[in-house]
Design an enzyme around this catalytic site. Sequence first.
Site, PDB file in Angstrom:
ATOM      1  N   HIS A   1      23.838   5.382  -8.696  1.00 40.10           N
ATOM      2  CA  HIS A   1      23.349   6.213  -9.382  1.00 40.10           C
ATOM      3  C   HIS A   1      23.581   7.648  -9.125  1.00 40.10           C
ATOM      4  O   HIS A   1      22.891   8.516  -8.571  1.00 40.10           O
ATOM      5  CB  HIS A   1      21.893   5.934  -9.522  1.00 40.10           C
ATOM      6  CG  HIS A   1      20.953   6.645 -10.498  1.00 40.10           C
ATOM      7  ND1 HIS A   1      19.736   6.007 -11.166  1.00 40.10           N
ATOM      8  CD2 HIS A   1      21.296   7.631 -11.351  1.00 40.10           C
ATOM      9  CE1 HIS A   1      19.470   6.780 -12.124  1.00 40.10           C
ATOM     10  NE2 HIS A   1      20.437   7.884 -12.332  1.00 40.10           N
TER      11      HIS A   1
ATOM     12  N   ARG B   1      20.335   3.907 -17.988  1.00 41.05           N
ATOM     13  CA  ARG B   1      19.165   3.718 -17.083  1.00 41.05           C
ATOM     14  C   ARG B   1      19.445   1.980 -16.869  1.00 41.05           C
ATOM     15  O   ARG B   1      19.693   1.380 -17.851  1.00 41.05           O
ATOM     16  CB  ARG B   1      17.898   3.788 -17.630  1.00 41.05           C
ATOM     17  CG  ARG B   1      17.335   5.229 -17.204  1.00 41.05           C
ATOM     18  CD  ARG B   1      17.045   5.449 -15.920  1.00 41.05           C
ATOM     19  NE  ARG B   1      16.596   6.829 -15.589  1.00 41.05           N
ATOM     20  CZ  ARG B   1      17.305   8.020 -15.410  1.00 41.05           C
ATOM     21  NH1 ARG B   1      18.687   7.859 -15.266  1.00 41.05           N
ATOM     22  NH2 ARG B   1      16.659   9.148 -15.372  1.00 41.05           N
TER      23      ARG B   1
ATOM     24  N   GLU C   1      16.892  -1.012  -9.489  1.00 41.11           N
ATOM     25  CA  GLU C   1      17.570  -0.275  -8.473  1.00 41.11           C
ATOM     26  C   GLU C   1      16.673   0.284  -7.526  1.00 41.11           C
ATOM     27  O   GLU C   1      15.426   0.581  -7.765  1.00 41.11           O
ATOM     28  CB  GLU C   1      18.473   0.565  -9.030  1.00 41.11           C
ATOM     29  CG  GLU C   1      17.813   1.902  -9.718  1.00 41.11           C
ATOM     30  CD  GLU C   1      18.778   3.076 -10.237  1.00 41.11           C
ATOM     31  OE1 GLU C   1      19.615   2.524 -11.037  1.00 41.11           O
ATOM     32  OE2 GLU C   1      18.767   4.083 -10.147  1.00 41.11           O
TER      33      GLU C   1
HETATM   34  C1  GLV Z   1      19.566  10.974 -13.568  1.00 43.56           C
HETATM   35  O1  GLV Z   1      19.957   9.841 -13.843  1.00 43.56           O
HETATM   36  C2  GLV Z   1      19.011  11.919 -14.284  1.00 43.56           C
HETATM   37  O2  GLV Z   1      18.124  11.383 -15.475  1.00 43.56           O
HETATM   38  O3  GLV Z   1      18.969  13.036 -14.235  1.00 43.56           O
END
Ligand code: GLV
Length: 331
Positions: free
Chosen positions: A287, A240, A269
Site C-alpha cells: 500500500h 482498495r 491488509e
Molecule cells: C491511499 O490509499 C489514500 O487513499 O490516500
Amino acid sequence: MTRPTVFIARQVFGDIVDRLRPHFDVRTHDGDAPLTQPALIAALQGCAGVFITGSEKIDAALLDACPQLKAVCTMAVGYNNIDVPACSAHGVVVTNAPGVLTETTADFGFALMMATARRIAEGERFLREGRWKHWGVDMFAGGDVHGATLGILGMGRIGQAIAKRGHGGFDMKVAYHNRSHLPAESEVSLGATWMTLPELLRAADHLVIVTPYTPETHHLVGAAQLALMKPTATLTNIARGGVVDDAALAEALAAGTIAAAGLDVFEGEPVVNPALLALRNVVLTPHIASASVPTRRAMANLAVDNLLAALGVGPDAGKPPTALNPEVLRS
Ligand code: GLV
C-alpha cells in the site's frame, strides 16, 4: 480562553505538525502503527480535532464516545474508514486529501502494471536466487504494454492520470468503466472510450482498478468478472482491498484464467491472503502508491490546512479546502 486540543493519531513529519502548535494544544501518538480502537477513543477525550490516516476507523461508536470532536482530517484521499454520514449527524466535519497525490499514485499504478506485464519481480527473484545460468529465448517473456488496450475501472482524477500516461506515452488504446461518462472533450484528449464493465473486462490487456471502495464496489471484480478477461491479461489494483475478491483472484491466477496481477492493496491488509503469497505471477507491494516524500508531505500539509480551517484558524477559517461534508459548518 482555553485553546482547542487536537490529536495527531500517527507519527507525522514534525515540521508539519508544528504548524498546529501556535493555535492548539497538540497531543501526538508517536508511533508508526495505528492505535487500537479503545486507545484511540481514550486519546481523543477532550479533543476538538484529529489528524488521521487511512487506517484509523472513525465510526458512530467512536463519535458517541468523543462528544467534543468537531473535525476529522485524514491525509488519505480514500475515506472508507470514516463513517461520513455518522460524522455529519454528530456535527463533525470530515476532510480528505484529494488532488495532491494524483500524479504520484498514477506513476505507481503505471509502474506496477508494467512490472506485472513484464514480469520484473519474478525475474528479480530468479536472479537473486542464483538461478540465472544463460540468456533464454522466452525467459520471462510477458505481454507488451505499448500499443495494448489499457482498461481503467474508475475514471476519477487518478484514473485519468493513468489514461494520460497510457495514451500519450505508450500509444495504448484506453477503455474505461465509470458510473458517469467523462465529458466528450476529455474522452478525446485521453483517447478514452466508455464501456460497460463486461465489455471492459473482455477488451482489456491490462486492467487497472482505481475505483473508491464502497458497499456498491465490494467484490466488483470476482470469479465471474475474472472469467471474462483474456488469459493473457493482467490486473492491477491500487484502489482498495475489497474491490477485488482476493480469493477468487488467487484461483484465477493459479488456473491461468488471467496471466498476472499487481496488487498494492489487499482485503484485510496488512494480512495478505496466503494463496496470493504462494503464486509467482503476482507482484505485491505494501500500500505505497502515494509514497513519494514530496507527496506524503503534501498530503500531510493538506490535512493540517483542513484541521486549521475546520477549527476556525487562518485564511480559510470555517471553510476547510477539501471538506467532504461542508454543510456541517454551514448549519
Ligand atoms: C491511499 O490509499 C489514500 O487513499 O490516500
